[in-house]
Design a protein around this motif. Structure first.
Motif, PDB file in Angstrom:
ATOM      1  N   TYR A 112       0.822  -1.208   0.000  1.00  0.00           N
ATOM      2  CA  TYR A 112       0.000   0.000   0.000  1.00  0.00           C
ATOM      3  C   TYR A 112       0.855   1.255   0.000  1.00  0.00           C
ATOM      4  O   TYR A 112       1.928   1.298   0.621  1.00  0.00           O
ATOM      5  CB  TYR A 112      -0.947  -0.013   1.206  1.00  0.00           C
ATOM      6  N   ASP A 113       0.359   2.285  -0.702  1.00  0.00           N
ATOM      7  CA  ASP A 113       1.094   3.545  -0.763  1.00  0.00           C
ATOM      8  C   ASP A 113       0.272   4.735  -0.291  1.00  0.00           C
ATOM      9  O   ASP A 113       0.711   5.878  -0.414  1.00  0.00           O
ATOM     10  CB  ASP A 113       1.635   3.803  -2.176  1.00  0.00           C
ATOM     11  N   ALA A 114      -0.906   4.497   0.289  1.00  0.00           N
ATOM     12  CA  ALA A 114      -1.707   5.598   0.841  1.00  0.00           C
ATOM     13  C   ALA A 114      -2.856   5.028   1.663  1.00  0.00           C
ATOM     14  O   ALA A 114      -3.301   3.891   1.451  1.00  0.00           O
ATOM     15  CB  ALA A 114      -2.261   6.492  -0.266  1.00  0.00           C
ATOM     16  N   LEU A 115      -3.331   5.836   2.617  1.00  0.00           N
ATOM     17  CA  LEU A 115      -4.526   5.536   3.397  1.00  0.00           C
ATOM     18  C   LEU A 115      -5.550   6.629   3.141  1.00  0.00           C
ATOM     19  O   LEU A 115      -5.219   7.820   3.157  1.00  0.00           O
ATOM     20  CB  LEU A 115      -4.201   5.475   4.897  1.00  0.00           C
ATOM     21  N   LEU A 116      -6.802   6.228   2.900  1.00  0.00           N
ATOM     22  CA  LEU A 116      -7.907   7.163   2.694  1.00  0.00           C
ATOM     23  C   LEU A 116      -8.856   7.091   3.877  1.00  0.00           C
ATOM     24  O   LEU A 116      -9.417   6.029   4.168  1.00  0.00           O
ATOM     25  CB  LEU A 116      -8.650   6.821   1.400  1.00  0.00           C
ATOM     26  N   LEU A 117      -9.024   8.204   4.579  1.00  0.00           N
ATOM     27  CA  LEU A 117     -10.040   8.319   5.625  1.00  0.00           C
ATOM     28  C   LEU A 117     -11.349   8.673   4.934  1.00  0.00           C
ATOM     29  O   LEU A 117     -11.491   9.751   4.349  1.00  0.00           O
ATOM     30  CB  LEU A 117      -9.650   9.410   6.625  1.00  0.00           C
ATOM     31  N   LEU A 118     -12.299   7.760   4.979  1.00  0.00           N
ATOM     32  CA  LEU A 118     -13.572   7.923   4.281  1.00  0.00           C
ATOM     33  C   LEU A 118     -14.683   8.100   5.304  1.00  0.00           C
ATOM     34  O   LEU A 118     -14.920   7.221   6.137  1.00  0.00           O
ATOM     35  CB  LEU A 118     -13.847   6.701   3.403  1.00  0.00           C
ATOM     36  N   SER A 119     -15.370   9.240   5.229  1.00  0.00           N
ATOM     37  CA  SER A 119     -16.380   9.556   6.230  1.00  0.00           C
ATOM     38  C   SER A 119     -17.681  10.009   5.577  1.00  0.00           C
ATOM     39  O   SER A 119     -17.811  10.039   4.341  1.00  0.00           O
ATOM     40  CB  SER A 119     -15.839  10.633   7.180  1.00  0.00           C
ATOM     41  N   PHE A 120     -18.642  10.346   6.423  1.00  0.00           N
ATOM     42  CA  PHE A 120     -19.987  10.699   5.974  1.00  0.00           C
ATOM     43  C   PHE A 120     -20.055  12.122   5.445  1.00  0.00           C
ATOM     44  O   PHE A 120     -20.719  12.413   4.455  1.00  0.00           O
ATOM     45  CB  PHE A 120     -20.964  10.531   7.146  1.00  0.00           C
ATOM     46  N   GLY A 121     -19.370  13.038   6.129  1.00  0.00           N
ATOM     47  CA  GLY A 121     -19.434  14.449   5.755  1.00  0.00           C
ATOM     48  C   GLY A 121     -20.551  15.169   6.478  1.00  0.00           C
ATOM     49  O   GLY A 121     -21.480  14.552   7.018  1.00  0.00           O
ATOM     50  N   GLY A 122     -20.471  16.496   6.484  1.00  0.00           N
ATOM     51  CA  GLY A 122     -21.499  17.291   7.139  1.00  0.00           C
ATOM     52  C   GLY A 122     -21.362  18.754   6.771  1.00  0.00           C
ATOM     53  O   GLY A 122     -20.289  19.206   6.343  1.00  0.00           O
ATOM     54  N   ILE A 173     -18.619  16.938  12.549  1.00  0.00           N
ATOM     55  CA  ILE A 173     -17.906  15.775  12.032  1.00  0.00           C
ATOM     56  C   ILE A 173     -16.675  16.133  11.211  1.00  0.00           C
ATOM     57  O   ILE A 173     -15.646  15.450  11.272  1.00  0.00           O
ATOM     58  CB  ILE A 173     -18.860  14.853  11.231  1.00  0.00           C
ATOM     59  N   ASN A 174     -16.749  17.227  10.435  1.00  0.00           N
ATOM     60  CA  ASN A 174     -15.582  17.565   9.604  1.00  0.00           C
ATOM     61  C   ASN A 174     -14.390  17.979  10.453  1.00  0.00           C
ATOM     62  O   ASN A 174     -13.258  17.549  10.201  1.00  0.00           O
ATOM     63  CB  ASN A 174     -15.945  18.660   8.597  1.00  0.00           C
ATOM     64  N   GLY A 212       7.461   5.523  12.371  1.00  0.00           N
ATOM     65  CA  GLY A 212       8.214   5.173  11.173  1.00  0.00           C
ATOM     66  C   GLY A 212       7.388   4.544  10.070  1.00  0.00           C
ATOM     67  O   GLY A 212       7.917   3.769   9.262  1.00  0.00           O
ATOM     68  N   LEU A 213       6.106   4.861  10.015  1.00  0.00           N
ATOM     69  CA  LEU A 213       5.240   4.352   8.954  1.00  0.00           C
ATOM     70  C   LEU A 213       5.074   5.448   7.897  1.00  0.00           C
ATOM     71  O   LEU A 213       4.384   6.442   8.126  1.00  0.00           O
ATOM     72  CB  LEU A 213       3.877   3.937   9.511  1.00  0.00           C
ATOM     73  N   ASP A 214       5.710   5.271   6.765  1.00  0.00           N
ATOM     74  CA  ASP A 214       5.680   6.264   5.696  1.00  0.00           C
ATOM     75  C   ASP A 214       4.481   5.985   4.794  1.00  0.00           C
ATOM     76  O   ASP A 214       4.580   5.292   3.777  1.00  0.00           O
ATOM     77  CB  ASP A 214       6.984   6.193   4.885  1.00  0.00           C
ATOM     78  N   LEU A 215       3.334   6.504   5.210  1.00  0.00           N
ATOM     79  CA  LEU A 215       2.092   6.265   4.474  1.00  0.00           C
ATOM     80  C   LEU A 215       1.256   7.547   4.506  1.00  0.00           C
ATOM     81  O   LEU A 215       0.725   7.915   5.549  1.00  0.00           O
ATOM     82  CB  LEU A 215       1.313   5.112   5.114  1.00  0.00           C
ATOM     83  N   PRO A 216       1.139   8.251   3.383  1.00  0.00           N
ATOM     84  CA  PRO A 216       0.341   9.484   3.371  1.00  0.00           C
ATOM     85  C   PRO A 216      -1.131   9.191   3.621  1.00  0.00           C
ATOM     86  O   PRO A 216      -1.642   8.136   3.222  1.00  0.00           O
ATOM     87  CB  PRO A 216       0.566  10.046   1.963  1.00  0.00           C
ATOM     88  N   VAL A 217      -1.791  10.128   4.303  1.00  0.00           N
ATOM     89  CA  VAL A 217      -3.193   9.962   4.663  1.00  0.00           C
ATOM     90  C   VAL A 217      -4.013  11.058   3.982  1.00  0.00           C
ATOM     91  O   VAL A 217      -3.729  12.250   4.135  1.00  0.00           O
ATOM     92  CB  VAL A 217      -3.397  10.031   6.191  1.00  0.00           C
ATOM     93  N   TYR A 218      -5.032  10.642   3.229  1.00  0.00           N
ATOM     94  CA  TYR A 218      -5.955  11.552   2.548  1.00  0.00           C
ATOM     95  C   TYR A 218      -7.327  11.446   3.212  1.00  0.00           C
ATOM     96  O   TYR A 218      -7.581  10.546   4.003  1.00  0.00           O
ATOM     97  CB  TYR A 218      -6.087  11.175   1.071  1.00  0.00           C
ATOM     98  N   TRP A 219      -8.218  12.358   2.825  1.00  0.00           N
ATOM     99  CA  TRP A 219      -9.558  12.395   3.420  1.00  0.00           C
ATOM    100  C   TRP A 219     -10.588  12.707   2.357  1.00  0.00           C
ATOM    101  O   TRP A 219     -10.441  13.666   1.589  1.00  0.00           O
ATOM    102  CB  TRP A 219      -9.587  13.448   4.528  1.00  0.00           C
ATOM    103  N   GLY A 220     -11.651  11.899   2.319  1.00  0.00           N
ATOM    104  CA  GLY A 220     -12.780  12.154   1.429  1.00  0.00           C
ATOM    105  C   GLY A 220     -14.082  11.789   2.102  1.00  0.00           C
ATOM    106  O   GLY A 220     -14.126  10.900   2.967  1.00  0.00           O
ATOM    107  N   ASN A 221     -15.175  12.467   1.721  1.00  0.00           N
ATOM    108  CA  ASN A 221     -16.502  12.242   2.299  1.00  0.00           C
ATOM    109  C   ASN A 221     -17.474  11.710   1.265  1.00  0.00           C
ATOM    110  O   ASN A 221     -17.345  11.983   0.060  1.00  0.00           O
ATOM    111  CB  ASN A 221     -17.082  13.553   2.844  1.00  0.00           C
ATOM    112  N   ARG A 222     -18.490  11.026   1.752  1.00  0.00           N
ATOM    113  CA  ARG A 222     -19.551  10.537   0.881  1.00  0.00           C
ATOM    114  C   ARG A 222     -20.519  11.644   0.475  1.00  0.00           C
ATOM    115  O   ARG A 222     -21.032  11.638  -0.647  1.00  0.00           O
ATOM    116  CB  ARG A 222     -20.333   9.431   1.583  1.00  0.00           C
TER     117      ARG A 222
END
Length: 375
Positions: free
Chosen positions: A10-20, A61-62, A80-90
């Motif tokens: 894996y080369d990225a993590l996506l935080l996926l949420s509901f949004g508000g 929530i945001n 030491g975990l080199d993994l970029p974190v992104y964020w998107g909402n439904r």
């Protein structure tokens, strides 16, 4: 410097949420997104949105997701975990499709997804997977190279999710007046869903009688109640109840409602209660309004002392749990030895949702499962 941890492939993590919404003008457009396709008139949406207007049209929530993002990035860097974190909402900005487009432009090819829903259900899992498939379809239509997207397993029984909530209950008990503290009941709450959706939650072989949704919540409630008993020496009565019901009144939803249960406790002579929102990752609108406003008013009317314990939010132990889940899934995908961390009787959940898991009323493509069109 910490020893580097390996998240390959894996080369990225996506935080996926509901949004508000984040302002009064955004409330109705947000609710239109949430209810799209149901034909609900705008005037009705204005009525539904009144609890947002009580808080200046701002859902917490945001901001809570921004805080969680910071906590995840901090934890990853410190370990030491080199993994970029992104964020998107439904349902609101930043929209999932825009975030996936950004990730594809950044060259991300294998993405892990953390959904801000810990349990199995259509609305808490498969609907997120459907939105992932829909976003990937848009990117495919634009001629973009598609990343592979995998969803982290359900984390309802991970120690990093359960232990912060247990501490929250202990703090809330300590806040109750001493004369009622010993006899306080524990009221575990989660979002009510249609009974039919609960019965078909989780893998098909476990469907019926509340499905995985109810079983998972009951297991977490037992874990917390037992931990509180061990810490305090008091075996407290507890019950799983529901909140935030919506939809047509003739459709059966999970019960009892939290306010009805508070009335029942008062009538039975309970001296106090602690409401424990185990179904929610953070203190967003359902917690802020349905518990801190409606349920608290009901308790005051009854003369029943209540406290509401904290959700996990951005607790460092939850951020550490996410790191653990990332490394667990990376190891499994790479064929390395996997140790799966889970408390309670149900064990660790599946990595890939099987066919028939949390089915939709109208079948739609869903990513990150065995039936994914984007394997």
């Amino acid at each position: 410097m910490p020893e580097a941890l390996d998240a390959t492939p894996y080369d990225a993590l996506l935080l996926l949420s509901f949004g508000g919404p984040e302002g009064p003008d955004e409330v109705v457009p947000f609710l239109e997104n949430v209810t799209r396709g149901r034909g609900i008139p705008k005037e009705r949406l204005k009525e539904v949105g009144q609890h947002y207007f009580l808080f200046d049209g701002i859902s917490p929530i945001n901001d809570q997701n921004r805080t969680l993002l910071d906590a995840l990035r901090k934890d990853f860097a410190e370990h030491g975990l080199d993994l970029p974190v992104y964020w998107g909402n439904r349902n609101w900005a930043p929209y999932l499709t825009d975030t996936l487009r950004e990730m594809a432009a950044d060259g991300r090819r294998r993405i892990l997804v953390l959904a801000t829903s810990a349990y199995a259900s259509y609305s808490g899992c498969r609907q997120y997977r459907e939105d992932l498939a829909g976003a990937l379809a848009v990117l495919e239509g634009e001629g973009l190279g598609l990343p592979r997207v995998d969803k982290l397993r359900h984390y309802f029984n991970h120690p990093g999710f359960v232990e912060p909530m247990t501490e929250g209950v202990l703090r809330s008990l300590a806040e109750l007046p001493e004369e009622v503290r010993e006899g306080a009941h524990l009221v575990f709450t989660t979002h009510s869903i249609p009974v039919a959706a609960a019965d078909t939650s989780g893998p098909a072989e476990g469907h019926g009688d509340g499905g995985a949704y109810v079983r998972q919540h009951l297991d977490v409630a037992r874990l917390i109640a037992e931990a509180v008993r061990e810490e305090t020496g008091t075996d407290r009565p507890w019950k799983l109840v529901y909140q935030s019901r919506s939809g047509a009144p003739h459709v059966p939803w999970l019960e009892p409602d939290v306010c009805d249960h508070l009335e029942e406790l008062h009538g039975a002579g309970a001296p106090a209660a602690v409401m424990v929102p185990i179904g929610f990752v953070s203190d967003h609108m359902e917690v802020l309004y349905d518990l801190d406003t409606e349920a608290r008013v009901k308790a005051e009317e009854l003369g029943l002392p209540v406290r509401r314990s904290a959700t996990v939010g951005s607790d460092p132990r939850f951020a550490a749990a996410v790191r653990d889940l990332v490394l667990e899934r990376a190891a499994a995908e790479s064929g390395r030895r996997v140790t799966r961390c889970a408390l309670g009787a149900l064990g660790a959940s599946h990595d890939l949702c099987p066919v028939g898991c949390c089915p939709a009323r109208t079948p739609k493509p869903a990513a990150a499962g065995t039936d994914s069109p984007y394997a």
